[in-house]
Design a protein around this motif. Structure first.
Motif: not given
Length: 255
Positions: A160-184
């Motif tokens: 619900a925060l403004p869509a232009d908010t920068t999200v600073c998260s804690g790990h470099e998991y994004t490539a693995a997350n992308a592979k999973f996201a494509l299955t959903i």
């Protein structure tokens, strides 16, 4: 003057962040997985550390605090609910609290789920939220302590925060997350494009964190549990959003 954000890799796949106000000369660091890269960056930039903000108690987010404080005395802020598991705090905060950093408001959000007592820190003037292991780039943290309902509520509040908010998260998991996201969400054009960009970035050893909330809203399956297309694809067309989120999290755990 705008606040300056610096993203620093730490350990094998963690991130820590520096937030600096050049007018006042104050600097905050968000989570301390390792003191050394933070110390080196502060020294190289000639910045004085004034604040340490901790999101949750896991060692890979706090284990460098004592060493960092030995070189850079600073005020330590963390969740009151997590106080017994954090390094000694100078300021304990709870959901809905706010505090001042160099004349900028910092809003505290309880985002329990990954752990109970996990907080996110939203700085409106910087259009930035520090989410650590709650909302992550194309993912979310495992539910080590909280429930799926808690995490869905936390993610919904962040969404619900403004869509232009920068999200600073804690790990470099994004490539693995992308592979999973494509299955959903395999037909999501924005996700397909983002996955390609992530692959190129990692091939060039470039970070994929931080990200924009608008990107997460369009592509992150854990934020899209309310989307009817996602529900239909999972065979959960009539299920409550939290139940759909729980199914997505269950599938990711086994992926």
């Amino acid at each position: 003057m705008p606040l300056e954000l610096v993203t620093l890799p730490a350990l094998s796949d963690n991130y820590t962040f520096l937030l600096h106000d050049s007018d006042i000369g104050e600097t905050a660091v968000i989570d301390v997985p390792d003191a050394d890269p933070i110390d080196a960056e502060l020294t190289a930039r000639g910045w004085t550390l004034s604040e340490i903000w901790l999101t949750h108690h896991h060692d890979d987010h706090i284990q460098g605090v004592e060493k960092l404080l030995s070189k850079h005395p600073a005020r330590v802020t963390g969740a009151l609910a997590d106080k017994h598991r954090l390094p000694p705090l100078d300021r304990s905060v709870s959901d809905g609290d706010s505090f001042d950093f160099a004349g900028h408001e910092v809003q505290v959000m309880d985002v329990s789920g990954h752990t109970v007592g996990h907080i996110a820190l939203y700085v409106p003037d910087a259009r930035t939220v520090f989410t650590a292991d709650s909302l992550m780039a194309l993912g979310c943290g495992r539910l080590f302590e909280g429930t799926a309902e808690q995490m869905w509520d936390s993610l919904s509040r962040l969404a619900a925060l403004p869509a232009d908010t920068t999200v600073c998260s804690g790990h470099e998991y994004t490539a693995a997350n992308a592979k999973f996201a494509l299955t959903i969400d395999p037909d999501n054009a924005a996700l397909i494009s983002r996955a390609d960009a992530i692959s190129r970035a990692r091939d060039e050893n470039r970070p994929t964190v931080p990200s924009l909330l608008s990107e997460e809203l369009a592509t992150n399956p854990f934020l899209r549990a309310s989307d009817q297309h996602v529900k239909d694809g999972l065979g959960l067309s009539q299920s409550p959003d939290a139940a759909v989120f729980a199914e997505i999290r269950k599938r990711k755990d086994a992926f």
